[in-house]
Every structure is written in C-alpha cells, then in structure tokens.
Design a protein around this motif. Structure first.
Motif, PDB file in Angstrom:
ATOM      1  N   PRO A 193      -4.601   1.987   0.411  1.00 47.63           N
ATOM      2  CA  PRO A 193      -5.068   2.342  -0.931  1.00 47.63           C
ATOM      3  C   PRO A 193      -4.114   3.273  -1.675  1.00 47.63           C
ATOM      4  N   TYR A 194      -2.860   3.341  -1.220  1.00 49.43           N
ATOM      5  CA  TYR A 194      -1.912   4.311  -1.774  1.00 49.43           C
ATOM      6  C   TYR A 194      -1.015   3.707  -2.857  1.00 49.43           C
ATOM      7  N   ASN A 195      -1.482   2.680  -3.533  1.00 52.90           N
ATOM      8  CA  ASN A 195      -0.617   2.001  -4.507  1.00 52.90           C
ATOM      9  C   ASN A 195      -1.343   1.691  -5.811  1.00 52.90           C
ATOM     10  N   GLN A 196      -2.396   2.449  -6.121  1.00 55.50           N
ATOM     11  CA  GLN A 196      -3.090   2.224  -7.386  1.00 55.50           C
ATOM     12  C   GLN A 196      -2.554   3.178  -8.452  1.00 55.50           C
ATOM     13  N   TYR A 197      -2.180   2.607  -9.591  1.00 53.29           N
ATOM     14  CA  TYR A 197      -1.600   3.374 -10.693  1.00 53.29           C
ATOM     15  C   TYR A 197      -2.390   3.098 -11.965  1.00 53.29           C
ATOM     16  N   LEU A 198      -2.209   3.970 -12.943  1.00 56.60           N
ATOM     17  CA  LEU A 198      -2.857   3.734 -14.230  1.00 56.60           C
ATOM     18  C   LEU A 198      -1.829   3.782 -15.352  1.00 56.60           C
ATOM     19  N   VAL A 199      -2.209   3.168 -16.464  1.00 58.19           N
ATOM     20  CA  VAL A 199      -1.426   3.201 -17.689  1.00 58.19           C
ATOM     21  C   VAL A 199      -2.104   4.216 -18.608  1.00 58.19           C
TER      22      VAL A 199
ATOM     23  N   PHE B 129      -5.787  -0.055 -14.820  1.00 54.56           N
ATOM     24  CA  PHE B 129      -5.258   0.236 -13.498  1.00 54.56           C
ATOM     25  C   PHE B 129      -4.545  -0.991 -12.944  1.00 54.56           C
ATOM     26  N   PHE B 130      -3.562  -0.743 -12.077  1.00 52.63           N
ATOM     27  CA  PHE B 130      -2.854  -1.854 -11.449  1.00 52.63           C
ATOM     28  C   PHE B 130      -2.355  -1.416 -10.083  1.00 52.63           C
ATOM     29  N   ARG B 131      -2.006  -2.380  -9.258  1.00 56.11           N
ATOM     30  CA  ARG B 131      -1.458  -2.109  -7.926  1.00 56.11           C
ATOM     31  C   ARG B 131       0.056  -2.189  -7.974  1.00 56.11           C
ATOM     32  N   GLY B 132       0.725  -1.140  -7.480  1.00 54.16           N
ATOM     33  CA  GLY B 132       2.180  -1.134  -7.421  1.00 54.16           C
ATOM     34  C   GLY B 132       2.684  -1.801  -6.167  1.00 54.16           C
ATOM     35  N   GLN B 133       4.002  -1.921  -6.066  1.00 54.86           N
ATOM     36  CA  GLN B 133       4.628  -2.646  -4.957  1.00 54.86           C
ATOM     37  C   GLN B 133       5.236  -1.728  -3.902  1.00 54.86           C
ATOM     38  N   ASN B 134       5.324  -0.424  -4.187  1.00 51.18           N
ATOM     39  CA  ASN B 134       6.061   0.458  -3.283  1.00 51.18           C
ATOM     40  C   ASN B 134       5.273   0.840  -2.040  1.00 51.18           C
ATOM     41  N   ASN B 135       3.950   0.969  -2.145  1.00 51.77           N
ATOM     42  CA  ASN B 135       3.133   1.407  -1.026  1.00 51.77           C
ATOM     43  C   ASN B 135       2.033   0.391  -0.746  1.00 51.77           C
TER      44      ASN B 135
ATOM     45  N   GLY C   1       0.558   7.897 -10.872  1.00 49.53           N
ATOM     46  CA  GLY C   1      -0.111   7.571  -9.620  1.00 49.53           C
ATOM     47  C   GLY C   1       0.672   8.038  -8.405  1.00 49.53           C
ATOM     48  N   PRO C   2       0.208   7.642  -7.235  1.00 49.31           N
ATOM     49  CA  PRO C   2      -0.965   6.822  -6.963  1.00 49.31           C
ATOM     50  C   PRO C   2      -2.270   7.576  -7.268  1.00 49.31           C
ATOM     51  N   VAL C   3      -3.211   6.874  -7.865  1.00 46.32           N
ATOM     52  CA  VAL C   3      -4.501   7.452  -8.224  1.00 46.32           C
ATOM     53  C   VAL C   3      -5.446   7.345  -7.035  1.00 46.32           C
ATOM     54  N   ARG C   4      -6.178   8.427  -6.748  1.00 49.59           N
ATOM     55  CA  ARG C   4      -7.141   8.407  -5.662  1.00 49.59           C
ATOM     56  C   ARG C   4      -8.482   8.966  -6.117  1.00 49.59           C
ATOM     57  N   SER C   5      -9.378   9.152  -5.194  1.00 52.58           N
ATOM     58  CA  SER C   5     -10.765   9.440  -5.524  1.00 52.58           C
ATOM     59  C   SER C   5     -10.986  10.895  -5.943  1.00 52.58           C
ATOM     60  N   ALA C   6     -12.031  11.072  -6.763  1.00 50.97           N
ATOM     61  CA  ALA C   6     -12.403  12.386  -7.274  1.00 50.97           C
ATOM     62  C   ALA C   6     -13.075  13.206  -6.182  1.00 50.97           C
ATOM     63  N   ARG C   7     -13.062  14.528  -6.378  1.00 50.34           N
ATOM     64  CA  ARG C   7     -13.680  15.455  -5.452  1.00 50.34           C
ATOM     65  C   ARG C   7     -14.539  16.466  -6.218  1.00 50.34           C
TER      66      ARG C   7
ATOM     67  N   ASP D 198       1.751   8.967   2.919  1.00 52.98           N
ATOM     68  CA  ASP D 198       1.856   7.546   2.589  1.00 52.98           C
ATOM     69  C   ASP D 198       1.855   7.279   1.093  1.00 52.98           C
ATOM     70  N   ALA D 199       1.444   8.256   0.295  1.00 50.20           N
ATOM     71  CA  ALA D 199       1.371   8.073  -1.155  1.00 50.20           C
ATOM     72  C   ALA D 199       2.617   8.573  -1.876  1.00 50.20           C
ATOM     73  N   ARG D 200       3.505   9.225  -1.169  1.00 53.51           N
ATOM     74  CA  ARG D 200       4.712   9.781  -1.791  1.00 53.51           C
ATOM     75  C   ARG D 200       5.828   8.750  -1.827  1.00 53.51           C
ATOM     76  N   PRO D 201       6.752   8.841  -2.792  1.00 56.51           N
ATOM     77  CA  PRO D 201       6.803   9.778  -3.915  1.00 56.51           C
ATOM     78  C   PRO D 201       5.861   9.369  -5.048  1.00 56.51           C
ATOM     79  N   GLN D 202       5.365  10.358  -5.765  1.00 58.08           N
ATOM     80  CA  GLN D 202       4.451  10.100  -6.869  1.00 58.08           C
ATOM     81  C   GLN D 202       5.208   9.704  -8.137  1.00 58.08           C
ATOM     82  N   THR D 203       4.445   9.201  -9.101  1.00 61.39           N
ATOM     83  CA  THR D 203       5.005   8.761 -10.381  1.00 61.39           C
ATOM     84  C   THR D 203       4.291   9.466 -11.526  1.00 61.39           C
ATOM     85  N   GLY D 204       5.060   9.965 -12.481  1.00 57.03           N
ATOM     86  CA  GLY D 204       4.499  10.501 -13.708  1.00 57.03           C
ATOM     87  C   GLY D 204       4.095  11.951 -13.668  1.00 57.03           C
ATOM     88  N   ILE D 205       4.053  12.565 -12.491  1.00 53.97           N
ATOM     89  CA  ILE D 205       3.515  13.915 -12.380  1.00 53.97           C
ATOM     90  C   ILE D 205       4.403  14.950 -13.067  1.00 53.97           C
ATOM     91  N   ASP D 206       5.677  14.669 -13.190  1.00 51.49           N
ATOM     92  CA  ASP D 206       6.593  15.616 -13.833  1.00 51.49           C
ATOM     93  C   ASP D 206       6.261  15.821 -15.308  1.00 51.49           C
TER      94      ASP D 206
END
Length: 285
Positions: free
Chosen positions: A125-131, A116-122, A65-71, A24-32
């Motif tokens: 909780p799969y739509n949180q992004y950061l700047v 942080f902001f909420r995107g429109q694609n997902n 993003g999408p940014v999710r919780s730490a482990r 549900d979180a794919r495709p990601q942004t910025g990871i490349d």
C-alpha cells in the motif's frame, strides 16, 4: 505575508495530507513544497507525516505521496488551521465516524477516488499518490491559511551553536544537520539522508522539536488486538527546542484549547522562526 512560512505572497487555501514514512514508502514526493511538516508517532513507535500545503505553493509536479491512513492525533493538530481539506487513504473502521463528524473536509478515495492514483516506484500500500490541484478543485471551501501561532523574524540573542540534533520516537529517529551553504537543517531519518523523488534531500530553515506527553488513544482505538494506538496530545504545554540558523533554542510551547494556535516561547518572549518551511516533530517526552 504567509502566516505559515513568513514569506511574501498571498495566503491560499489549506490542504493537509497524511504521508507515509515507513522505509518501504521512501523516498516521498511533494513534501518539500509543504508549508508545515508534522512528524507524529504511529503504531510500533514508527513515524508518519502530516503535511500542510498552501494552495499557492503546490509541488511543481502536482503529486504528493505516498498517502496513508489518518490517525486520531491528526485532528487536534488540524483544528488550529480551521476547516481544511484533509487527504488520507483511509482509517480504522471505528475512526471513520469520528472523521466524518470532524471539522475537516474529508478527502479520501471514498469521497474523491479520481484524485488518487497508484505510482510505479513502490508496491501497495506504499504507492498511493494524490493530485493536489484536483482535491482543491473538488473541495473548494477549505480554510485560507491563517495565524496558527508562528512568529517570524531575526533570530533572538542567545541559543547554542548546534551542528546536529536528533529527535527520537520509539522506533524512529530524525537527525537535523546544519548546512550553512543551504541555510537550513538537512534531514536524515533512521540514520540515512531523507531523500525525495522531486527535490533532493529534505530540509527546512526552522525545526521545532515539540515535546508531548505521549499516551494511548483516548477513544480506545487499537491498531491490533489488545494494542492501543499511540496518541500525541497537542493541547496543553511543554518543552520545545527550536533549531534555526545553526543554533538551538530551549523554550516552551503552549496551546490552551483546540481553537487556539500554538505559541512557542524562548526566554519569556515569542520565539521567532526563520522564514520558510517549518518542521514540527512531536517527540514523546
């Protein structure tokens, strides 16, 4: 020369971001644009990314993003980078004090919600992004990229021609297919090409499959009642398979303590990576 990619340029400050990888979180942004991408097992045998960015190599769109919780597994990985900015969406309530005491700058929405902001694609909780530039501005003391054990250079002699290789977690798979035209291994996840919103299919010139003795949370953290969280130990030693230039090299990894980087060896000598982005899959043994 960057100690994380082997590419020319001055090393910048480090921002590590926890990025979701559920379908549900794919495709990601910025990871490349990350220098190093770790894939780590989380609850249910699924995977999540811990992406390490140099401040001089941020995504052109300035979004991650999408940014999710730490482990729990994230903190030992990050210790070898020094005290870095660590961006995540939240964490288990019992884990928050551990994060607060860890040798990182905690950069969650609790500390810096405007970044942080909420995107429109997902959907949540799969739509949180950061700047990322905002995080780095607000937390300006993150460690500069330094040696974490990677060595770059020409491919060593030996290796086995490998057009495709699959690494697995209990409920996730990563298949790496060699593209001579793009001079890197392209990534497929769970049988489908791993796309991004901003850079096409994911891929990297060096893929490391680091085999770890997967266990459960040393602190007894649970993702659900009676189910301990998975934990990937990255201090110690084990087998490693390095993919580069269309070949696979069966070697080893070692890291004696939390303050040390991780050494990768092949045939008794340091394994050299191809300059560029490095992926490290923490695959359960």
């Amino acid at each position: 020369m960057s100690p994380l990619t082997g590419l020319p340029g001055q090393a910048g400050r480090i921002l590590a971001v926890k990025i979701d990888n559920i379908v549900d979180a794919r495709p990601q942004t910025g990871i490349d644009s990350a220098d190093v991408v770790y894939a780590i097992e989380v609850e249910g045998g699924l995977s999540r990314f811990l992406a390490v960015f140099d401040s001089n190599h941020l995504p052109p769109g300035n979004r991650i993003g999408p940014v999710r919780s730490a482990r729990e597994s994230d903190l030992p990985v990050l210790q070898q980078y020094g005290k870095v900015d660590f961006a995540y969406s939240g964490a288990l309530t019992r884990f928050l004090p551990v994060l607060a005491a860890a040798n990182v700058f905690n950069c969650s929405p609790l500390q810096d919600s405007p970044s942080f902001f909420r995107g429109q694609n997902n959907v949540p909780p799969y739509n949180q992004y950061l700047v990322p530039s905002d995080i780095l501005r607000d937390f300006p003391d993150s460690a500069t990229a330094a040696d974490v054990g990677f060595r770059f250079g020409n491919a060593p002699s030996g290796g086995v021609p490998t057009a495709s290789f699959t690494a697995r977690m209990p409920a996730a798979s990563f298949t790496f297919s060699w593209s001579a035209g793009q001079d890197k291994y392209l990534v497929a996840m769970d049988g489908a090409p791993a796309g991004t919103t901003d850079a096409g299919q994911m891929g990297a010139p060096t893929i490391v499959v680091q085999k770890v003795a997967e266990t459960t949370s040393p602190r007894g953290f649970m993702d659900s009642p009676g189910v301990l969280s998975p934990y990937a130990p990255t201090i110690g030693s084990g087998e490693a398979i390095v993919l580069r230039d269309g070949k696979a090299y069966d070697g080893t990894w070692s890291r004696p303590d939390a303050g040390s980087g991780t050494a990768f060896d092949f045939a008794g000598r340091p394994m050299t990576f191809h300059p560029g982005q490095v992926w490290i899959i923490l695959e359960p043994e």
